[in-house]
Design a protein around this motif. Structure first.
Motif, PDB file in Angstrom:
ATOM      1  N   VAL A 142       0.831  -1.195   0.000  1.00  0.00           N
ATOM      2  CA  VAL A 142       0.000   0.000   0.000  1.00  0.00           C
ATOM      3  C   VAL A 142       0.873   1.256   0.000  1.00  0.00           C
ATOM      4  O   VAL A 142       1.830   1.357   0.776  1.00  0.00           O
ATOM      5  CB  VAL A 142      -0.943  -0.019   1.237  1.00  0.00           C
ATOM      6  N   PRO A 186      -9.905   5.180   0.279  1.00  0.00           N
ATOM      7  CA  PRO A 186      -9.611   6.314   1.169  1.00  0.00           C
ATOM      8  C   PRO A 186      -8.519   5.918   2.150  1.00  0.00           C
ATOM      9  O   PRO A 186      -8.422   4.748   2.523  1.00  0.00           O
ATOM     10  CB  PRO A 186     -10.938   6.538   1.905  1.00  0.00           C
ATOM     11  N   ASP A 229      -9.039  -5.049   4.590  1.00  0.00           N
ATOM     12  CA  ASP A 229      -8.581  -6.362   4.127  1.00  0.00           C
ATOM     13  C   ASP A 229      -9.749  -7.360   4.081  1.00  0.00           C
ATOM     14  O   ASP A 229      -9.768  -8.354   4.807  1.00  0.00           O
ATOM     15  CB  ASP A 229      -7.444  -6.897   5.006  1.00  0.00           C
TER      16      ASP A 229
HETATM   17  N1  LIG Z   1      -7.452   2.024   3.076  1.00  0.00           N
HETATM   18  C1  LIG Z   1      -6.339   2.018   3.816  1.00  0.00           C
HETATM   19  N2  LIG Z   1      -5.972   3.114   4.490  1.00  0.00           N
HETATM   20  C2  LIG Z   1      -4.844   3.143   5.229  1.00  0.00           C
HETATM   21  N3  LIG Z   1      -4.015   2.101   5.343  1.00  0.00           N
HETATM   22  C3  LIG Z   1      -4.318   0.962   4.708  1.00  0.00           C
HETATM   23  C4  LIG Z   1      -5.494   0.850   3.912  1.00  0.00           C
HETATM   24  N4  LIG Z   1      -5.531  -0.401   3.391  1.00  0.00           N
HETATM   25  C5  LIG Z   1      -4.446  -1.041   3.855  1.00  0.00           C
HETATM   26  N5  LIG Z   1      -3.701  -0.228   4.643  1.00  0.00           N
HETATM   27  C6  LIG Z   1      -2.452  -0.559   5.346  1.00  0.00           C
HETATM   28  O1  LIG Z   1      -1.713  -1.469   4.551  1.00  0.00           O
HETATM   29  C7  LIG Z   1      -1.515  -2.703   5.263  1.00  0.00           C
HETATM   30  C8  LIG Z   1      -1.597  -3.872   4.297  1.00  0.00           C
HETATM   31  O2  LIG Z   1      -2.885  -3.913   3.724  1.00  0.00           O
HETATM   32  P1  LIG Z   1      -3.754  -5.237   3.756  1.00  0.00           P
HETATM   33  O3  LIG Z   1      -3.929  -5.716   5.151  1.00  0.00           O
HETATM   34  O4  LIG Z   1      -4.982  -4.974   3.005  1.00  0.00           O
HETATM   35  O5  LIG Z   1      -2.764  -6.208   2.967  1.00  0.00           O
HETATM   36  P2  LIG Z   1      -2.839  -7.756   2.742  1.00  0.00           P
HETATM   37  O6  LIG Z   1      -1.638  -8.131   1.983  1.00  0.00           O
HETATM   38  O7  LIG Z   1      -4.164  -8.101   2.170  1.00  0.00           O
HETATM   39  O8  LIG Z   1      -2.759  -8.326   4.221  1.00  0.00           O
HETATM   40  P3  LIG Z   1      -2.721  -9.851   4.704  1.00  0.00           P
HETATM   41  O9  LIG Z   1      -1.336 -10.120   5.141  1.00  0.00           O
HETATM   42  O10 LIG Z   1      -3.681  -9.864   5.850  1.00  0.00           O
HETATM   43  O11 LIG Z   1      -3.167 -10.702   3.553  1.00  0.00           O
HETATM   44  C9  LIG Z   1      -2.591  -2.726   6.331  1.00  0.00           C
HETATM   45  O12 LIG Z   1      -2.198  -3.508   7.424  1.00  0.00           O
HETATM   46  C10 LIG Z   1      -2.730  -1.251   6.668  1.00  0.00           C
HETATM   47  O13 LIG Z   1      -1.743  -0.871   7.607  1.00  0.00           O
END
Ligand SMILES: Nc1ncnc2c1ncn2[C@@H]1O[C@H](COP(=O)(O)OP(=O)(O)OP(=O)(O)O)[C@@H](O)[C@H]1O
Ligand SMILES: O=P(O)(O)O[C@@H]1[C@@H](OP(=O)(O)O)[C@H](OP(=O)(O)O)[C@H](O)[C@H](OP(=O)(O)O)[C@H]1OP(=O)(O)O
Length: 498
Positions: A22, A120, A438
């Protein structure tokens, strides 16, 4: 966001998980969530733009049409799939590489497709809440994990109805080297409805590893859990950041004492945010969701069991924790009960390879949600029952792996609060917003893996806690894990509904 004028200098590394990376915009409250691929996974790393776009669109549809109705409109932001200039994505990938934690570098960011999910930035409250304030919003992220013990008659191992999956799983994680030490967090403490500061303390400190502890101020990360960190020193540093928010400027309290006061204030705000019944007027006593007797205490939890047993186990109805727990509980057969139904679906797909009405890989629309919500209560031997249960299980898995973002900001008497609730844990007053993130669909074909993992988790746990344990399965086991420390004093606070 003008997609044809994207500049990598406007974006910075924000965070990443197992499947996505991200980046956040330096000025606007937006993030881009890009896919990640294993370096060995050739097939996926060459996903075409169309395939990647479809994949991300599926995530959007699933969040919007399936998870949002289950978890609540207020908590879910589905975002939109976007196509970005490929040069921008390549430059961005080079730029963020040095910021990435080593532990996540087994995967690379997708620089082939140019597709991303635009959302967002949930670490920042909408501007209405911070109106007139000079202090940037604070944000805390937690990953609560599975909050109940299975009560399915299909469960064959008694230990699964006594110790929760998270507490068992961490022994495996420590043994396999994924985690360096055991955590004192137990999800059942958080979801028990018994209001104590213990799970919150654990969640906001480094003790919980990756299950919490991420904090932002004005969108800048100010604290994250580190395996080798000096927890007390880190907490003092965190408290310095928080002090202006929670202690009056002339306050004479200093050192560890000040840290304790400040962190307790933060915990009060967190508890209010997680336990507020968002659909109830605040003057009315919130309705409660009663938790099933005997399913709320985990024997590995360090919270005093007698406290939990004597407590009145209920979560305020419609609070974010009740919503997540309710969705997790769609897994009511346990993986052991799901296995034969998964095989029934597999057989059906072999017999009818062109069958698409089961919606195994989507589309994630109203009809998919209907299958989740209207699955027959009893097994009538049908494919409809089997697929309904498989879909319910996958929905539950998503809810067991989601994260919660709580953004808080001090607000003055006259600030407009719109959709955000306002609370008064102590002076000054705060407004906050709660979001769930997530919410990706978990792949149908990960079910056999879940089944193997379940047996592995059990074996590692029994092996490390019961030396004479006979293997449940013929899995190869090594190094028993460590035991939980039980030396931490807990402090119980009274929670007043707001
Ligand atoms: N909309 C958002 N706004 C702010 N920060 C975000 C947002 N989406 C994700 N993040 C940040 O990015 C990090 C990684 O995103 P996310 O958890 O969706 O990744 P993932 O690879 O799907 O995780 P997992 O290891 O659970 O599969 C989150 O832990 C959060 O800190
Ligand atoms: O299996 P679990 O409970 O360890 O959960 C995995 C998470 O581990 P955690 O316990 O949160 O550290 C894991 O998170 P981390 O990589 O450990 O941050 C992922 O979220 C994984 O989901 P996916 O395969 O990326 O879709 C998660 O896998 P599933 O949700 O698919 O099981």
């Amino acid at each position: 966001m003008e997609l044809d004028k994207m500049d990598e200098n406007d974006w910075k590394y924000h965070g990443e998980g197992n499947k996505s990376l991200v980046v956040s915009h330096v000025q606007h409250a937006r993030v881009l969530r890009l896919l990640k691929y294993s370096t060995e996974d050739d097939e996926n790393s060459h996903k075409t733009t169309e395939q990647a776009f479809r994949h991300i669109q599926n995530i959007v549809d699933y969040s919007k049409n399936v998870m949002k109705p289950l978890l609540g409109e207020k908590f879910v932001h589905n975002g939109e799939a976007v196509k970005l200039p490929i040069d921008f994505v390549r430059q961005l990938s080079l730029k963020v590489q040095r910021e990435r934690p080593e532990s996540r570098c087994d995967k690379v960011m997708d620089t082939f497709s140019g597709c991303a999910l635009c959302l967002p930035n949930l670490t920042q409250l909408s501007s209405c809440c911070c109106f007139g304030q000079h202090r940037p919003p604070l944000c805390i992220e937690i990953k609560p994990k599975c909050g109940f013990l299975p009560s399915s008659r299909h469960v064959t191992k008694e230990i699964k109805s006594k110790v929760c999956r998270f507490c068992m799983h961490q022994h495996f994680k420590v043994t396999s080297g994924k985690w360096k030490r055991l955590s004192r967090y137990c999800p059942l403490d958080l979801f028990s409805g018994y209001v104590t500061t213990h799970p919150f303390w654990v969640l906001i400190t480094a003790e919980s590893h990756f299950n919490g502890g991420l904090k932002w101020k004005g969108g800048e990360c100010i604290y994250s859990c580190k395996d080798d960190a000096d927890v007390l020193q880190d907490l003092d540093e965190l408290a310095q950041h928080l002090r202006p928010y929670f202690l009056p400027s002339g306050s004479l309290i200093n050192g560890h004492q000040a840290s304790k006061v400040v962190l307790n204030e933060l915990i009060q705000v967190l508890m209010s945010a997680l336990l507020s019944s968002w659909d109830c007027p605040r003057t009315v006593e919130p309705r409660k969701t009663h938790l099933p007797e005997g399913r709320v205490t985990c024997e590995a939890s360090i919270l005093h069991r007698d406290l939990l047993w004597n407590g009145n186990h209920c979560l305020p109805k419609d609070c974010v924790l009740a919503k997540i727990l309710g969705t997790q509980m769609h897994d009511n057969l346990d993986i052991e009960g799901l296995n034969p139904l998964f095989r029934r679906v597999e057989q059906h797909l072999q017999d009818f390879p062109k069958e698409s009405r089961l919606q195994i890989d989507g589309p994630y629309d109203e009809s998919f949600l209907e299958k989740v919500q209207n699955c027959p209560a009893e097994d009538d031997g049908s494919i409809e029952y089997a697929v309904g249960k498989v879909h319910q299980y996958r929905v539950a898995m998503t809810a067991k792996d989601c994260s919660i973002m709580i953004a808080i900001a001090p607000c003055g008497e006259d600030d407009g609060l719109d959709q955000n609730l306002e609370i008064q844990p102590a002076k000054p007053r705060f407004s906050y917003s709660v979001s769930i993130l997530d919410l990706d669909p978990k792949p149908y074909d990960s079910i056999p893996h879940q089944s193997r993992l379940d047996a592995k988790i059990l074996n590692y746990y029994l092996r490390s806690t019961q030396p004479n344990h006979q293997e449940v399965d013929n899995l190869e086991l090594t190094n028993p894990g460590l035991f939980l420390g039980r030396d931490r004093e807990d402090c119980t606070l009274v929670f007043h509904p707001v």
